[in-house]
Enzyme design. Structure first.
Site, PDB file in Angstrom:
ATOM      1  N   ARG A   1      12.123   9.961   2.750  1.00  0.00           N
ATOM      2  CA  ARG A   1      13.530  10.307   2.047  1.00  0.00           C
ATOM      3  C   ARG A   1      13.768  11.687   1.892  1.00  0.00           C
ATOM      4  NH1 ARG A   1      13.664   5.505  -2.122  1.00  0.00           N
ATOM      5  NH2 ARG A   1      11.669   6.389  -2.321  1.00  0.00           N
TER       6      ARG A   1
ATOM      7  N   HIS B   1      15.942   0.618   4.102  1.00  0.00           N
ATOM      8  CA  HIS B   1      14.694  -0.147   4.669  1.00  0.00           C
ATOM      9  C   HIS B   1      14.944  -0.413   5.941  1.00  0.00           C
ATOM     10  CE1 HIS B   1      13.223  -1.052   0.213  1.00  0.00           C
ATOM     11  NE2 HIS B   1      12.268  -0.310   0.926  1.00  0.00           N
TER      12      HIS B   1
ATOM     13  N   LYS C   1       2.819  -5.304 -11.195  1.00  0.00           N
ATOM     14  CA  LYS C   1       4.127  -5.109 -11.163  1.00  0.00           C
ATOM     15  C   LYS C   1       4.924  -6.452 -11.177  1.00  0.00           C
ATOM     16  CE  LYS C   1       6.892  -1.659  -8.747  1.00  0.00           C
ATOM     17  NZ  LYS C   1       6.973  -0.790  -7.813  1.00  0.00           N
TER      18      LYS C   1
ATOM     19  N   SER D   1      15.290   1.017  -3.997  1.00  0.00           N
ATOM     20  CA  SER D   1      15.226  -0.604  -4.603  1.00  0.00           C
ATOM     21  C   SER D   1      15.480  -0.431  -6.190  1.00  0.00           C
ATOM     22  CB  SER D   1      14.182  -1.446  -4.420  1.00  0.00           C
ATOM     23  OG  SER D   1      13.876  -1.429  -2.845  1.00  0.00           O
TER      24      SER D   1
HETATM   25  O1  PNS Z   1       7.787   0.284  -1.412  1.00  0.00           O
HETATM   26  P1  PNS Z   1       6.656   0.876  -2.132  1.00  0.00           P
HETATM   27  O2  PNS Z   1       6.402   0.325  -3.558  1.00  0.00           O
HETATM   28  O3  PNS Z   1       7.068   2.259  -2.183  1.00  0.00           O
HETATM   29  O4  PNS Z   1       5.218   0.816  -1.286  1.00  0.00           O
HETATM   30  C1  PNS Z   1       4.159   1.323  -1.648  1.00  0.00           C
HETATM   31  C2  PNS Z   1       2.817   0.476  -0.783  1.00  0.00           C
HETATM   32  C3  PNS Z   1       3.154  -0.950  -1.228  1.00  0.00           C
HETATM   33  C4  PNS Z   1       3.135   0.575   0.923  1.00  0.00           C
HETATM   34  C5  PNS Z   1       1.622   1.003  -1.261  1.00  0.00           C
HETATM   35  O5  PNS Z   1       1.454   0.865  -2.605  1.00  0.00           O
HETATM   36  C6  PNS Z   1       0.543   0.318  -0.607  1.00  0.00           C
HETATM   37  O6  PNS Z   1       0.144   0.538   0.659  1.00  0.00           O
HETATM   38  N1  PNS Z   1       0.060  -0.688  -1.496  1.00  0.00           N
HETATM   39  C7  PNS Z   1      -1.098  -1.546  -1.018  1.00  0.00           C
HETATM   40  C8  PNS Z   1      -2.547  -1.324  -1.628  1.00  0.00           C
HETATM   41  C9  PNS Z   1      -2.869  -0.046  -0.944  1.00  0.00           C
HETATM   42  O7  PNS Z   1      -3.541  -0.021   0.382  1.00  0.00           O
HETATM   43  N2  PNS Z   1      -3.309   0.867  -1.826  1.00  0.00           N
HETATM   44  C10 PNS Z   1      -4.054   2.083  -1.099  1.00  0.00           C
HETATM   45  C11 PNS Z   1      -2.951   3.077  -0.649  1.00  0.00           C
HETATM   46  S1  PNS Z   1      -3.566   4.666  -0.167  1.00  0.00           S
END
Ligand code: PNS
Length: 158
Positions: free
Chosen positions: A90, A17, A41, A127
């Site tokens: 990644r 990150h 979660k 993570s």
């Molecule tokens: O670190 P992660 O868990 O891979 O991050 C995923 C994250 C938090 C960036 C994604 O789940 C997100 O943007 N969540 C916010 C809710 C949202 O906007 N959902 C629609 C995505 S198209």
């Protein structure tokens, strides 16, 4: 002036990150690292702890700030004058889902996503894997910053 967000769960922030955040900080004028709250979660670290660990891992990056948000990322972007979403990629396995999210976000408000390729040294870091290894006493010293290493030791009672 270009303002981007680096969104994620950051439970906890890893060296992978941090590499993306640092490179985004060189590419764009302002970077907001946003910890997204996922109600469904249960994380290891609280949202406040995650923010603090990111702050303490990025003291030299003067154009980087840290925030948290509960809701849609596109709403955060609209409310905070964000020009684009910056995300690390990644591997090919990340690509399908990341592309889908980028297209959904673009469809919702027109906000664009910029993908930054993960440096080869950090390809395997996630993570979830870091937590699993740390939980069982494995060595994650090279995968996370020292403040996170200490927080993991404390969380798992090592
Ligand atoms: O670190 P992660 O868990 O891979 O991050 C995923 C994250 C938090 C960036 C994604 O789940 C997100 O943007 N969540 C916010 C809710 C949202 O906007 N959902 C629609 C995505 S198209």
């Amino acid at each position: 002036m270009t303002r981007v967000v680096c969104p994620g769960s950051f439970d906890p922030v890893t060296n992978g990150h941090l590499d993306i955040i640092e490179r985004a900080a060189h590419l764009f004028d302002e970077v907001i690292v946003v910890v997204l709250v996922n109600e469904s979660k249960q994380g290891l670290f609280s949202i406040e702890q995650r923010m603090e660990l990111i702050r303490r891992s990025t003291p030299k990056l003067k154009n980087v700030s840290v925030d948290a948000f509960s809701g849609l990322l596109v709403d955060y972007c609209a409310q905070n004058g964000v020009d684009a979403i910056a995300k690390g990629l990644r591997a090919v396995s990340d690509f399908d889902y990341e592309l889908q999210m980028a297209q959904m976000n673009g469809n919702l408000t027109g906000v664009d996503t910029v993908f930054i390729p993960t440096a080869p040294d950090y390809m395997f870091i996630a993570s979830s894997l870091v937590k699993e290894v740390a939980k069982h006493g494995g060595d994650v010293a090279g995968l996370v910053p020292p403040v996170v290493l200490a927080a993991l030791d404390e969380a798992y009672g090592h």
